[in-house]
Structures are given as C-alpha cells and as structure tokens.
Design a protein around this motif. Sequence first.
Motif, PDB file in Angstrom:
ATOM      1  N   ILE A  78       0.856  -1.196   0.000  1.00  0.00           N
ATOM      2  CA  ILE A  78       0.000   0.000   0.000  1.00  0.00           C
ATOM      3  C   ILE A  78       0.885   1.237   0.000  1.00  0.00           C
ATOM      4  CG2 ILE A  78      -1.763   1.276   1.264  1.00  0.00           C
ATOM      5  CD1 ILE A  78      -1.706  -2.053   2.479  1.00  0.00           C
ATOM      6  N   THR A  79       0.729   2.092  -0.987  1.00  0.00           N
ATOM      7  CA  THR A  79       1.539   3.311  -1.069  1.00  0.00           C
ATOM      8  C   THR A  79       0.687   4.528  -0.700  1.00  0.00           C
ATOM      9  OG1 THR A  79       1.022   3.803  -3.384  1.00  0.00           O
ATOM     10  CG2 THR A  79       2.867   2.318  -2.976  1.00  0.00           C
ATOM     11  N   ASP A  80       1.353   5.613  -0.320  1.00  0.00           N
ATOM     12  CA  ASP A  80       0.608   6.845  -0.002  1.00  0.00           C
ATOM     13  C   ASP A  80       0.397   7.727  -1.223  1.00  0.00           C
ATOM     14  OD1 ASP A  80       3.325   7.554  -0.151  1.00  0.00           O
ATOM     15  OD2 ASP A  80       3.128   9.160   1.325  1.00  0.00           O
ATOM     16  N   THR A  81       1.172   7.515  -2.288  1.00  0.00           N
ATOM     17  CA  THR A  81       0.986   8.339  -3.492  1.00  0.00           C
ATOM     18  C   THR A  81       0.930   7.457  -4.731  1.00  0.00           C
ATOM     19  OG1 THR A  81       3.353   8.579  -3.935  1.00  0.00           O
ATOM     20  CG2 THR A  81       2.329  10.287  -2.553  1.00  0.00           C
ATOM     21  N   ASN A  82       0.237   7.982  -5.738  1.00  0.00           N
ATOM     22  CA  ASN A  82       0.213   7.285  -7.022  1.00  0.00           C
ATOM     23  C   ASN A  82       1.587   7.299  -7.679  1.00  0.00           C
ATOM     24  OD1 ASN A  82      -2.540   6.329  -7.427  1.00  0.00           O
ATOM     25  ND2 ASN A  82      -3.077   8.487  -7.257  1.00  0.00           N
ATOM     26  N   MET A  83       2.390   8.287  -7.347  1.00  0.00           N
ATOM     27  CA  MET A  83       3.736   8.353  -7.922  1.00  0.00           C
ATOM     28  C   MET A  83       4.575   7.179  -7.425  1.00  0.00           C
ATOM     29  SD  MET A  83       6.458  11.526  -8.471  1.00  0.00           S
ATOM     30  CE  MET A  83       5.849  12.442  -7.142  1.00  0.00           C
ATOM     31  N   ALA A  84       4.515   6.898  -6.131  1.00  0.00           N
ATOM     32  CA  ALA A  84       5.256   5.743  -5.598  1.00  0.00           C
ATOM     33  C   ALA A  84       4.727   4.454  -6.233  1.00  0.00           C
ATOM     34  CB  ALA A  84       5.132   5.683  -4.078  1.00  0.00           C
ATOM     35  N   LEU A  85       3.419   4.343  -6.325  1.00  0.00           N
ATOM     36  CA  LEU A  85       2.821   3.141  -6.925  1.00  0.00           C
ATOM     37  C   LEU A  85       3.283   2.968  -8.377  1.00  0.00           C
ATOM     38  CD1 LEU A  85       0.863   0.794  -6.410  1.00  0.00           C
ATOM     39  CD2 LEU A  85      -1.008   2.269  -7.144  1.00  0.00           C
ATOM     40  N   GLY A 140       6.079   7.625   1.000  1.00  0.00           N
ATOM     41  CA  GLY A 140       7.158   8.452   0.445  1.00  0.00           C
ATOM     42  C   GLY A 140       6.891   9.934   0.539  1.00  0.00           C
ATOM     43  N   ASN A 141       5.679  10.270   0.984  1.00  0.00           N
ATOM     44  CA  ASN A 141       5.286  11.671   0.905  1.00  0.00           C
ATOM     45  C   ASN A 141       4.662  12.245   2.181  1.00  0.00           C
ATOM     46  OD1 ASN A 141       4.753  14.106  -0.767  1.00  0.00           O
ATOM     47  ND2 ASN A 141       2.637  13.573  -0.314  1.00  0.00           N
ATOM     48  N   GLY A 172       7.586  18.186   9.653  1.00  0.00           N
ATOM     49  CA  GLY A 172       7.018  16.930  10.164  1.00  0.00           C
ATOM     50  C   GLY A 172       7.635  15.667   9.596  1.00  0.00           C
ATOM     51  N   ALA A 173       8.309  15.752   8.457  1.00  0.00           N
ATOM     52  CA  ALA A 173       8.821  14.529   7.818  1.00  0.00           C
ATOM     53  C   ALA A 173       9.880  13.856   8.701  1.00  0.00           C
ATOM     54  CB  ALA A 173       9.377  14.837   6.428  1.00  0.00           C
ATOM     55  N   ALA A 174      10.884  14.614   9.105  1.00  0.00           N
ATOM     56  CA  ALA A 174      11.974  14.046   9.911  1.00  0.00           C
ATOM     57  C   ALA A 174      11.435  13.494  11.236  1.00  0.00           C
ATOM     58  CB  ALA A 174      13.043  15.110  10.170  1.00  0.00           C
ATOM     59  N   GLU A 175      10.530  14.246  11.862  1.00  0.00           N
ATOM     60  CA  GLU A 175       9.963  13.830  13.151  1.00  0.00           C
ATOM     61  C   GLU A 175       9.183  12.520  12.990  1.00  0.00           C
ATOM     62  OE1 GLU A 175       9.774  16.758  11.723  1.00  0.00           O
ATOM     63  OE2 GLU A 175      10.285  18.355  13.145  1.00  0.00           O
ATOM     64  N   SER A 176       8.409  12.432  11.916  1.00  0.00           N
ATOM     65  CA  SER A 176       7.584  11.233  11.703  1.00  0.00           C
ATOM     66  C   SER A 176       8.465  10.011  11.485  1.00  0.00           C
ATOM     67  CB  SER A 176       6.631  11.426  10.514  1.00  0.00           C
ATOM     68  OG  SER A 176       7.315  11.343   9.278  1.00  0.00           O
ATOM     69  N   GLY A 192      16.030  12.193   8.763  1.00  0.00           N
ATOM     70  CA  GLY A 192      16.258  13.540   8.236  1.00  0.00           C
ATOM     71  C   GLY A 192      15.159  13.938   7.267  1.00  0.00           C
ATOM     72  N   ARG A 193      15.442  14.947   6.461  1.00  0.00           N
ATOM     73  CA  ARG A 193      14.409  15.505   5.571  1.00  0.00           C
ATOM     74  C   ARG A 193      14.213  14.706   4.290  1.00  0.00           C
ATOM     75  NH1 ARG A 193      16.486  21.741   5.370  1.00  0.00           N
ATOM     76  NH2 ARG A 193      15.367  22.524   7.224  1.00  0.00           N
ATOM     77  N   LYS A 194      15.262  14.040   3.869  1.00  0.00           N
ATOM     78  CA  LYS A 194      15.234  13.491   2.503  1.00  0.00           C
ATOM     79  C   LYS A 194      14.413  12.221   2.373  1.00  0.00           C
ATOM     80  CE  LYS A 194      19.345  15.712   0.672  1.00  0.00           C
ATOM     81  NZ  LYS A 194      20.734  15.531   0.203  1.00  0.00           N
ATOM     82  N   GLY A 195      14.039  11.921   1.152  1.00  0.00           N
ATOM     83  CA  GLY A 195      13.216  10.769   0.832  1.00  0.00           C
ATOM     84  C   GLY A 195      12.382  11.110  -0.386  1.00  0.00           C
ATOM     85  N   GLY A 196      11.197  10.519  -0.475  1.00  0.00           N
ATOM     86  CA  GLY A 196      10.305  10.833  -1.591  1.00  0.00           C
ATOM     87  C   GLY A 196       9.723   9.583  -2.202  1.00  0.00           C
ATOM     88  N   SER A 197       8.755   9.814  -3.069  1.00  0.00           N
ATOM     89  CA  SER A 197       8.063   8.700  -3.724  1.00  0.00           C
ATOM     90  C   SER A 197       9.016   7.869  -4.571  1.00  0.00           C
ATOM     91  CB  SER A 197       6.939   9.242  -4.619  1.00  0.00           C
ATOM     92  OG  SER A 197       5.994   9.937  -3.839  1.00  0.00           O
ATOM     93  N   ASN A 198       9.993   8.545  -5.187  1.00  0.00           N
ATOM     94  CA  ASN A 198      10.965   7.823  -6.001  1.00  0.00           C
ATOM     95  C   ASN A 198      11.819   6.889  -5.143  1.00  0.00           C
ATOM     96  OD1 ASN A 198      12.048  10.159  -4.795  1.00  0.00           O
ATOM     97  ND2 ASN A 198      13.625  10.399  -6.361  1.00  0.00           N
ATOM     98  N   VAL A 199      12.231   7.374  -3.981  1.00  0.00           N
ATOM     99  CA  VAL A 199      13.046   6.552  -3.072  1.00  0.00           C
ATOM    100  C   VAL A 199      12.206   5.399  -2.511  1.00  0.00           C
ATOM    101  CG1 VAL A 199      14.384   6.576  -0.924  1.00  0.00           C
ATOM    102  CG2 VAL A 199      14.574   8.484  -2.531  1.00  0.00           C
ATOM    103  N   ALA A 200      10.957   5.701  -2.175  1.00  0.00           N
ATOM    104  CA  ALA A 200      10.050   4.657  -1.671  1.00  0.00           C
ATOM    105  C   ALA A 200       9.923   3.524  -2.685  1.00  0.00           C
ATOM    106  CB  ALA A 200       8.678   5.271  -1.368  1.00  0.00           C
ATOM    107  N   ALA A 201       9.686   3.884  -3.935  1.00  0.00           N
ATOM    108  CA  ALA A 201       9.540   2.873  -4.984  1.00  0.00           C
ATOM    109  C   ALA A 201      10.847   2.114  -5.186  1.00  0.00           C
ATOM    110  CB  ALA A 201       9.103   3.542  -6.291  1.00  0.00           C
TER     111      ALA A 201
END
Lengths: 218, 218
Positions: A78-85, A140-141, A172-176, A192-201
């Motif tokens: 289950i992804t949070d964005t269509n981009m990751a999917l 990722g988002n 909120g990203a780093a804290e989460s 930290g701050r970095k990540g994203g749908s591309n990294v998730a995929a």
Amino acid sequence: MDQYIKVPHQITDKSFEIISDEIKELDPTFQFQTPLQEDIIKRAIHTSADFDYLKNLVFTGKAEILIQEVIKQGGHIITDTNMALAGINKKILDQYGCHYHCFVNDERAFKISKEKGITRSMAAIQLASQLEGPKVYVIGNAPTAIYQILESVEAGKFEIEAVIGVPVGFVGAAESKKALHESEIPSIAALGRKGGSNVAAAIVNAIQYNIKGIIHQH
Amino acid sequence: MDQYIKVPHQITDKSFEIISDEIKELDPTFQFQTPLQEDIIKRAIHTSADFDYLKNLVFTGKAEILIQEVIKQGGHIITDTNMALAGINKKILDQYGCHYHCFVNDERAFKISKEKGITRSMAAIQLASQLEGPKVYVIGNAPTAIYQILESVEAGKFEIEAVIGVPVGFVGAAESKKALHESEIPSIAALGRKGGSNVAAAIVNAIQYNIKGIIHQH
C-alpha cells in the motif's frame, strides 16, 4: 552524440559499478550489514544520485526480510501516493499474486478526510487497514500517514508487517520518520528531511529484485 | 504525537517559508531571475529536500513561459515515465483541456524498440512526435529520450516547444542534459547527475500553479 549507450542493462550495470566505487572513496570503512541492505541502499542512491542515503537509511526488525515474505505470500503493498505506486515494478509482484494499492484518490478517502478533519493520506491508511492479509505500507510523501499508522498500531487497531517510511519534507517529515524508527514496527526509514516517492519505490524494487537474485532490473 | 500539523495547506506554506529562509542562509546574494523560475527552483527543492537544485537548474529560451503557453493552448505534455506522469497534478491541465501521455509501456514502443535496436524510451519519443499540436517533453529518467529528441530536431523531423530535461543518473544523464542545455531547444535542465521523475513532475506543477497565481497547491 552517436556514442551514447542504448542498452539499458549495460547502463544499469555501469551505474551500480560507479556507485560502489564512489562509496569506497567516500567512506573506505563503510560496511553494509547484509547484501539485501546493500541492494536497498545502492538503489536509493541510484534513483536520486544522492549519497546521503548511504548514512540516512536505517533498518529495524528485519523489515526488509518481512517485506520479502509478504511479497512471496502474495500480500498487499500500500503506497501513499500514485507516484510511488507508478514507480514500483509490477512484474515480480504479479508473479507472486501480490496486490498493490493507493487509496489517496479513492472517493471514500475524500469523504473520511472531510468528516474526521484529517488528511486524505490518513484516511487512505484507514481504508487500507480493512484489507485482509499481510500488509506493507510504503510512505514516500505524507508524514501524517506515518503518524496514522503509529497511532492505529498503538491503539491495537492495526495489523501490519512492516513500513517503508521515507517521506520527504521540511515540516514533520523528519519527526515522523524518527518516531517510526523508534517504534516497535519493523521499518526502513530515511532519517532527516530526505526521501520521496521515487526513493520509496526504489526500496520496494530493490527488495523484490533481491528475491529473484537480481540486482539490476528494468 | 497529537501535535503534528494535519492541514496540508499549512504544511506547504511553512515548508516554502523554511526553504526561502535556508536559501538566504546558504547564499545571501542569490538572485532568482524571475518569480516563475523562483517557483520552479523552490518546488524542486521542496520535492527532494535537496538544495543542490538552487544551482543546478538552468533555463534557456524562456522554456518555462513557452510551457505555460502550451498548457493554456491545451497542448500535449509527454513524460518518459509513468512515475513522472503520476506526479503531475491534472486539475489545472484538465481545466485547459491539455493532453498528457507516457508511451513507454505502449505496445508499439516495445515493437519499435525491438525492430530498431533502440531503447523503449527512444521509441516512446518517436511515437509522441506523431501527436498533433504543441508539445512539451518531460524527461526525468532516460538520457536516451533526450538524445532522441536532439537527434530528431537536428534532422528536422520534430516539432517541439520545450523540454524539461532532468534525468537522474550516473551514466549518460549529465552528458545528455549538457547537450540539451547547449542546444537551440528551449529547455529547463538539471545539470550534473541529479534529477528524477519526482523533480520532473515538480517542475511541471510549479509552472502550472504559477499560471493560476498560486505557489502552493495540492
């Protein structure tokens, strides 16, 4: 211009060779914990050209092994964005009869979000929790999706095998991700701050390619 | 855990505030050329948490203005990956009657790729060139797609308004973006290795939000 490589397989092989060489230059003492973690970290670098992922990707509870089990059992991704999917390679997942979903644009997510005053990402997680069978969440988002997972697990409302938690962002990203990493839930997180749908995929792809004993896949 | 912000609009506003502040800290003398370029660069940073985009995003031929014109005319947006296509917000594009496509998984792309011994990304560009009307190419992954565009334009086979060229990678990506940047084609390119489908989508989104006079949009 006629000299560029047109064979994707060669491009990927060469890329991973360069990544390996540069990791050795950057930190000659760096040791990957396992070959699977090595595949995951190198693929995150491959998808971002950002060597920060060498240090900020952290693993708990053998999440990466559990995710391979979920895939082999034909469970749910289950992804949070269509981009990751969209970035997840479906070929191997289909071979195992896996299911993959993103509920963020589901009409019910709009409705729940409005009724409860929560984000659609949170509503989408609540919807996904109704699925039967082993589940992996790939975020990722949306930090709020991570918090929704943590709250639901804490309240005992939630069955979950593992979380890939790599939302990118400044609020909120780093804290989460820190909260996820420190929880009992098996996880792969990008501190930290970095990540994203591309990294998730990319992380999902590295994990599934590894099942098949391949590092490179298109 | 109950204290996190659940209102997306507030999260985005706060994020752009942080980005603006940190740019000032990083380089107090940095000047954006135009407000639209500022929106584009800040949104690339927002989607990656990577301030390298402050310096590596380069613009030629007023590409960003031309892309706004293509959108207003209801033209074609063509991406090289489904991930970039998934990341593009469709709401404003739909209002203008724009068309958006990714041909990489089109059956014809498989066929052309095999017949001609080229990548599917190149075949997908060849397919897109048959579309009628103004076209913008959005390349976040495949250097070969950039080279295909350059070759076809050089051979006079191609009508094109502008290219967003931000493939990420270790082999050919930087070279392809340099060649695009130095060509006659109006372009937005991310010099060096960095980029990706997420950055490609973020640039399209910044450009379309700017038409509506909004910086932040979900």
